[in-house]
Design an enzyme around this catalytic site. Sequence first.
Site, PDB file in Angstrom:
ATOM      1  N   HIS A  40       0.846  -1.208   0.000  1.00  0.00           N
ATOM      2  CA  HIS A  40       0.000   0.000   0.000  1.00  0.00           C
ATOM      3  C   HIS A  40       0.870   1.243   0.000  1.00  0.00           C
ATOM      4  O   HIS A  40       0.871   2.019   0.960  1.00  0.00           O
ATOM      5  CB  HIS A  40      -0.917   0.012   1.228  1.00  0.00           C
ATOM      6  CG  HIS A  40      -1.955  -1.054   1.186  1.00  0.00           C
ATOM      7  ND1 HIS A  40      -2.769  -1.256   0.107  1.00  0.00           N
ATOM      8  CD2 HIS A  40      -2.324  -1.988   2.085  1.00  0.00           C
ATOM      9  CE1 HIS A  40      -3.586  -2.264   0.337  1.00  0.00           C
ATOM     10  NE2 HIS A  40      -3.327  -2.735   1.532  1.00  0.00           N
ATOM     11  N   CYS A  96       2.366 -13.627   3.516  1.00  0.00           N
ATOM     12  CA  CYS A  96       3.213 -13.545   4.705  1.00  0.00           C
ATOM     13  C   CYS A  96       2.955 -14.747   5.628  1.00  0.00           C
ATOM     14  O   CYS A  96       1.797 -15.126   5.826  1.00  0.00           O
ATOM     15  CB  CYS A  96       2.888 -12.241   5.432  1.00  0.00           C
ATOM     16  SG  CYS A  96       3.723 -12.126   7.001  1.00  0.00           S
ATOM     17  N   HIS A 128     -10.850  -5.131   2.927  1.00  0.00           N
ATOM     18  CA  HIS A 128      -9.384  -5.179   2.928  1.00  0.00           C
ATOM     19  C   HIS A 128      -8.947  -6.569   2.452  1.00  0.00           C
ATOM     20  O   HIS A 128      -9.542  -7.581   2.843  1.00  0.00           O
ATOM     21  CB  HIS A 128      -8.847  -4.905   4.341  1.00  0.00           C
ATOM     22  CG  HIS A 128      -7.347  -4.796   4.383  1.00  0.00           C
ATOM     23  ND1 HIS A 128      -6.535  -5.901   4.333  1.00  0.00           N
ATOM     24  CD2 HIS A 128      -6.525  -3.724   4.446  1.00  0.00           C
ATOM     25  CE1 HIS A 128      -5.269  -5.509   4.376  1.00  0.00           C
ATOM     26  NE2 HIS A 128      -5.240  -4.189   4.440  1.00  0.00           N
ATOM     27  N   GLU A 130      -6.572  -8.639   3.134  1.00  0.00           N
ATOM     28  CA  GLU A 130      -6.297  -9.688   4.129  1.00  0.00           C
ATOM     29  C   GLU A 130      -7.607 -10.213   4.718  1.00  0.00           C
ATOM     30  O   GLU A 130      -7.779 -11.420   4.909  1.00  0.00           O
ATOM     31  CB  GLU A 130      -5.413  -9.136   5.259  1.00  0.00           C
ATOM     32  CG  GLU A 130      -5.086 -10.207   6.281  1.00  0.00           C
ATOM     33  CD  GLU A 130      -4.507  -9.632   7.568  1.00  0.00           C
ATOM     34  OE1 GLU A 130      -3.564  -8.846   7.500  1.00  0.00           O
ATOM     35  OE2 GLU A 130      -5.023  -9.995   8.644  1.00  0.00           O
ATOM     36  N   THR A 166      -4.434  -8.571  11.069  1.00  0.00           N
ATOM     37  CA  THR A 166      -3.104  -8.537  11.695  1.00  0.00           C
ATOM     38  C   THR A 166      -2.568  -7.133  11.982  1.00  0.00           C
ATOM     39  O   THR A 166      -1.671  -6.974  12.798  1.00  0.00           O
ATOM     40  CB  THR A 166      -2.060  -9.258  10.806  1.00  0.00           C
ATOM     41  OG1 THR A 166      -2.072  -8.637   9.524  1.00  0.00           O
ATOM     42  CG2 THR A 166      -2.341 -10.736  10.679  1.00  0.00           C
ATOM     43  N   CYS A 197      -0.261  -8.766  14.302  1.00  0.00           N
ATOM     44  CA  CYS A 197       1.129  -9.116  13.943  1.00  0.00           C
ATOM     45  C   CYS A 197       2.122  -8.436  14.886  1.00  0.00           C
ATOM     46  O   CYS A 197       2.023  -7.224  15.108  1.00  0.00           O
ATOM     47  CB  CYS A 197       1.383  -8.669  12.508  1.00  0.00           C
ATOM     48  SG  CYS A 197       3.106  -8.847  12.053  1.00  0.00           S
ATOM     49  N   SER A 226      -3.490   0.212   6.039  1.00  0.00           N
ATOM     50  CA  SER A 226      -4.195   0.099   7.332  1.00  0.00           C
ATOM     51  C   SER A 226      -3.235   0.328   8.485  1.00  0.00           C
ATOM     52  O   SER A 226      -3.529   1.049   9.428  1.00  0.00           O
ATOM     53  CB  SER A 226      -4.784  -1.300   7.504  1.00  0.00           C
ATOM     54  OG  SER A 226      -5.923  -1.445   6.747  1.00  0.00           O
ATOM     55  N   ASN A 227      -2.047  -0.331   8.421  1.00  0.00           N
ATOM     56  CA  ASN A 227      -1.122  -0.178   9.548  1.00  0.00           C
ATOM     57  C   ASN A 227      -0.562   1.240   9.572  1.00  0.00           C
ATOM     58  O   ASN A 227      -0.220   1.764  10.613  1.00  0.00           O
ATOM     59  CB  ASN A 227      -0.056  -1.273   9.563  1.00  0.00           C
ATOM     60  CG  ASN A 227       1.063  -1.022   8.585  1.00  0.00           C
ATOM     61  OD1 ASN A 227       1.963  -0.229   8.863  1.00  0.00           O
ATOM     62  ND2 ASN A 227       1.007  -1.669   7.436  1.00  0.00           N
ATOM     63  N   SER A 269       4.771  -0.678   5.369  1.00  0.00           N
ATOM     64  CA  SER A 269       4.790  -0.710   3.899  1.00  0.00           C
ATOM     65  C   SER A 269       5.506   0.510   3.313  1.00  0.00           C
ATOM     66  O   SER A 269       5.399   0.780   2.130  1.00  0.00           O
ATOM     67  CB  SER A 269       3.349  -0.765   3.375  1.00  0.00           C
ATOM     68  OG  SER A 269       2.558   0.218   4.021  1.00  0.00           O
TER      69      SER A 269
HETATM   70  S1  SF4 Z   1       2.540  -6.487   8.937  1.00  0.00           S
HETATM   71 FE1  SF4 Z   1       2.993  -8.511   9.797  1.00  0.00          FE
HETATM   72  S2  SF4 Z   1       1.428  -9.813   8.903  1.00  0.00           S
HETATM   73 FE2  SF4 Z   1       1.467  -7.988   7.645  1.00  0.00          FE
HETATM   74  S3  SF4 Z   1       2.917  -8.488   6.009  1.00  0.00           S
HETATM   75 FE3  SF4 Z   1       4.081  -7.467   7.627  1.00  0.00          FE
HETATM   76  S4  SF4 Z   1       4.936  -9.152   8.861  1.00  0.00           S
HETATM   77 FE4  SF4 Z   1       3.251  -9.979   7.636  1.00  0.00          FE
END
Ligand code: SF4
Length: 287
Positions: A40, A96, A128, A130, A166, A197, A226-227, A269
């Site tokens: 992303h 992953c 999303h 995932e 995650t 995660c 998202s993260n 990301s």
């Molecule tokens: S955030 Fe965690 S679950 Fe997502 S791709 Fe990276 S290592 Fe894998």
Amino acid sequence: MKIELDPNSGFCFGVTNAIKMAEDILGDNETLFCLGDIVHNNVEVNRLKDLGLISINHEEYAKLHDTSVLIRAHGEPPSTYEIAKKQNIQLIDATCPVVLRLQDKIERLGKQIFSNGGQVVIYGKHGHAEVVGLIGQTGGKAIVVMDENDLKKVDFNQPIHLFSQTTRKIKDYQEIAAVIRNKMKNPEYLSIHNSICPSVSGREPELKEFAKNHDIIIFVSGEKSSNGKMLFKVCKEANSNAYFVSKPDDINATWFTNMNSVGISGATSTPWWLMEQVAETIKNIKL
Ligand code: SF4
């Protein structure tokens, strides 16, 4: 102005692995399809596009035959693998391992849960990639909950197994779990699975400290990550002087008036080279 790059940011191992797999193949071939954007982050997607990586959507994928397609770190539902089998598509699977383990767990436990009248609830973002992959492990039966409004779909008299996408924020997951627990007739029927995660959850405390230790924080991330949204929220809570940017051009020189120390961080990301470019842009600001 002192500028520091957050040493804990940069790609997580899942993204690093997916990009390496793509680069290895692109070194020998001219093009490779990737189902969805590999990461992303538009800047990194464009860099890989120049090397020959072509992002396709699921509609385009369903029309392919006799070719190779990369599955990104988010993973895919079983239907994607079925199409590949039928249409002679060779999958280069960069799902992953953390997502893969979660998919396996939901698939395995789901069978028992549904046969006992229970429900699989996934705390995550509707649509999303995932989350779509996780729902696929339950044959579409899992209930996705993003906020309290979505809880209308849940039967609080029946057992619930709660999982998180995650990359959600731990505190938000705990909050939604507490709301669900309060609504349940028998709270013992609620099982909360810790599926966030460690590459994301492990960063929260350090990121908070990093954000507090600087006058201003520039958080670099793609808008769709998202993260990225979640980790930016962590920064903003720790330091109200935090700004979200996707590229060096988003930097506004007025933010830096009277600032002595700048912290630059990013999502799992966000490529490290992009944060370096942002740092360079800030260095060149004339106040
Ligand atoms: S955030 Fe965690 S679950 Fe997502 S791709 Fe990276 S290592 Fe894998």
